[in-house]
Structure formats: structure tokens, C-alpha cells
Design a protein around this motif. Sequence first.
Motif, PDB file in Angstrom:
ATOM      1  N   GLN A  57       0.926  -1.106   0.021  1.00  0.00           N
ATOM      2  CA  GLN A  57      -0.053  -0.126  -0.129  1.00  0.00           C
ATOM      3  C   GLN A  57       0.955   1.201   0.016  1.00  0.00           C
ATOM      4  O   GLN A  57       2.038   1.159   0.501  1.00  0.00           O
ATOM      5  CB  GLN A  57      -1.161  -0.279   1.229  1.00  0.00           C
ATOM      6  N   ASN A  58       0.323   2.194  -0.608  1.00  0.00           N
ATOM      7  CA  ASN A  58       1.130   3.510  -0.768  1.00  0.00           C
ATOM      8  C   ASN A  58       0.176   4.696  -0.068  1.00  0.00           C
ATOM      9  O   ASN A  58      -0.529   5.041  -0.706  1.00  0.00           O
ATOM     10  CB  ASN A  58       1.329   3.988  -2.061  1.00  0.00           C
ATOM     11  N   CYS A  59       0.313   4.842   1.168  1.00  0.00           N
ATOM     12  CA  CYS A  59      -0.545   5.678   1.906  1.00  0.00           C
ATOM     13  C   CYS A  59       0.004   7.188   2.320  1.00  0.00           C
ATOM     14  O   CYS A  59       0.931   6.898   2.915  1.00  0.00           O
ATOM     15  CB  CYS A  59      -0.961   4.927   3.313  1.00  0.00           C
ATOM     16  N   LYS A  60      -0.466   8.402   1.569  1.00  0.00           N
ATOM     17  CA  LYS A  60       0.218   9.405   1.818  1.00  0.00           C
ATOM     18  C   LYS A  60       1.844   9.601   1.654  1.00  0.00           C
ATOM     19  O   LYS A  60       2.215  10.068   2.335  1.00  0.00           O
ATOM     20  CB  LYS A  60      -0.123   9.897   3.138  1.00  0.00           C
ATOM     21  N   GLY A  61       2.236   8.654   0.445  1.00  0.00           N
ATOM     22  CA  GLY A  61       3.571   8.646   0.157  1.00  0.00           C
ATOM     23  C   GLY A  61       4.379   7.693   1.052  1.00  0.00           C
ATOM     24  O   GLY A  61       5.558   7.609   0.733  1.00  0.00           O
ATOM     25  N   THR A  62       3.775   7.003   1.852  1.00  0.00           N
ATOM     26  CA  THR A  62       4.502   5.931   2.590  1.00  0.00           C
ATOM     27  C   THR A  62       4.041   4.536   2.347  1.00  0.00           C
ATOM     28  O   THR A  62       3.091   4.402   2.207  1.00  0.00           O
ATOM     29  CB  THR A  62       4.348   6.026   3.991  1.00  0.00           C
ATOM     30  N   VAL A  63       5.227   3.824   1.771  1.00  0.00           N
ATOM     31  CA  VAL A  63       5.002   2.472   1.109  1.00  0.00           C
ATOM     32  C   VAL A  63       5.065   1.549   2.232  1.00  0.00           C
ATOM     33  O   VAL A  63       6.161   1.305   2.954  1.00  0.00           O
ATOM     34  CB  VAL A  63       5.911   2.149   0.070  1.00  0.00           C
ATOM     35  N   THR A  64       4.263   0.495   2.344  1.00  0.00           N
ATOM     36  CA  THR A  64       4.414  -0.355   3.361  1.00  0.00           C
ATOM     37  C   THR A  64       3.666  -1.703   2.911  1.00  0.00           C
ATOM     38  O   THR A  64       2.929  -1.662   1.930  1.00  0.00           O
ATOM     39  CB  THR A  64       3.777  -0.319   4.890  1.00  0.00           C
ATOM     40  N   SER A  65       3.982  -2.913   3.470  1.00  0.00           N
ATOM     41  CA  SER A  65       3.467  -4.237   2.946  1.00  0.00           C
ATOM     42  C   SER A  65       2.089  -4.462   3.517  1.00  0.00           C
ATOM     43  O   SER A  65       2.027  -3.991   4.645  1.00  0.00           O
ATOM     44  CB  SER A  65       4.553  -5.335   3.133  1.00  0.00           C
ATOM     45  N   LEU A  66       1.248  -4.931   2.967  1.00  0.00           N
ATOM     46  CA  LEU A  66       0.172  -5.790   3.366  1.00  0.00           C
ATOM     47  C   LEU A  66       0.048  -6.955   3.635  1.00  0.00           C
ATOM     48  O   LEU A  66      -0.390  -7.787   4.423  1.00  0.00           O
ATOM     49  CB  LEU A  66      -1.012  -5.432   2.496  1.00  0.00           C
ATOM     50  N   ILE A  67       1.270  -7.665   2.981  1.00  0.00           N
ATOM     51  CA  ILE A  67       1.444  -9.170   2.793  1.00  0.00           C
ATOM     52  C   ILE A  67       3.205  -9.196   3.302  1.00  0.00           C
ATOM     53  O   ILE A  67       3.859  -8.728   2.357  1.00  0.00           O
ATOM     54  CB  ILE A  67       1.326  -9.867   1.623  1.00  0.00           C
ATOM     55  N   SER A  68       3.733  -9.765   4.267  1.00  0.00           N
ATOM     56  CA  SER A  68       4.929  -9.982   4.532  1.00  0.00           C
ATOM     57  C   SER A  68       5.677 -10.856   3.579  1.00  0.00           C
ATOM     58  O   SER A  68       5.044 -11.673   2.910  1.00  0.00           O
ATOM     59  CB  SER A  68       5.192 -10.459   5.875  1.00  0.00           C
ATOM     60  N   ARG A  69       6.907 -10.863   3.304  1.00  0.00           N
ATOM     61  CA  ARG A  69       7.816 -11.694   2.328  1.00  0.00           C
ATOM     62  C   ARG A  69       7.453 -13.016   2.933  1.00  0.00           C
ATOM     63  O   ARG A  69       7.157 -13.956   1.695  1.00  0.00           O
ATOM     64  CB  ARG A  69       9.178 -11.173   2.552  1.00  0.00           C
TER      65      ARG A  69
END
Length: 121
Positions: A57-69
Motif C-alpha cells: 500500500q502507498n498511503c500518503k507517500g509511505t509504502v508498506t506491505s500488506l503481506i509479508s515476504r
Amino acid sequence: MTNLQMGTAESRFADIIWSHEPLSSSDLARLSGAELGWKKTTSYTVLKRLCEKGIFQNCKGTVTSLISREEYYSMQSEQFVEEKFGGSLPAFLAAFTARKRLDSREVEELRRMVEEYKEES
């Protein structure tokens, strides 16, 4: 099971995210430029595609995973066994060990895993 396939380039890009998250989309573009030789627009296009697949997800310019590696590769393994071996782990292991011998450490590890599974059930 949802099909969350990624190509080789997408997988390398995903590894950058998983290794550095959370990170800004601009930092991601910079890293993918350095590691993959991509332009900023390519990074944003691939990020959008992987977000649409529900992996990141890219929320307000911050990218994080919704599913771990780990979750992603576990899902891929499960999907592979389902598609190629009718969901049969014994059939997969039989095919795998037909060409590659397991050493005693690997056999013991499999035994331990089965015993732990039995105890949990």
C-alpha cells in the motif's frame, strides 16, 4: 486462493520494499533506480500494480506491505503444490526427492515438523 503472481522484476522490486519498509515512495524510486536501473515513472507504475494486487500500500507517500515476504512466499508455495500436485504435499515431496536426495538433517527436520503438526491437531 488469490493469484498474487509477480514476475522477476516485480519480485526484485518487492524485495526492496520488504527490506526497507516503511519507506517513502520517493526513497523507493531512488532505491529502485540504484538497484534496478529504473526511472521514477517505472517504479511508480510497478508500485501501483503491486498495490492493486493487494501486496503493498502507498498511503500518503509511505509504502508498506500488506503481506509479508514470508506470507507471500508461503502462499506461492501453497499455490504451486495445489496447481501442480493437486494439493498433495506427499506427491510434491515424492517428485522433489526423485531427483534430489535429502540429507539426514533435512529428514529429521521434516520429521520434527510432522510431529509438531500432529501435536497441534
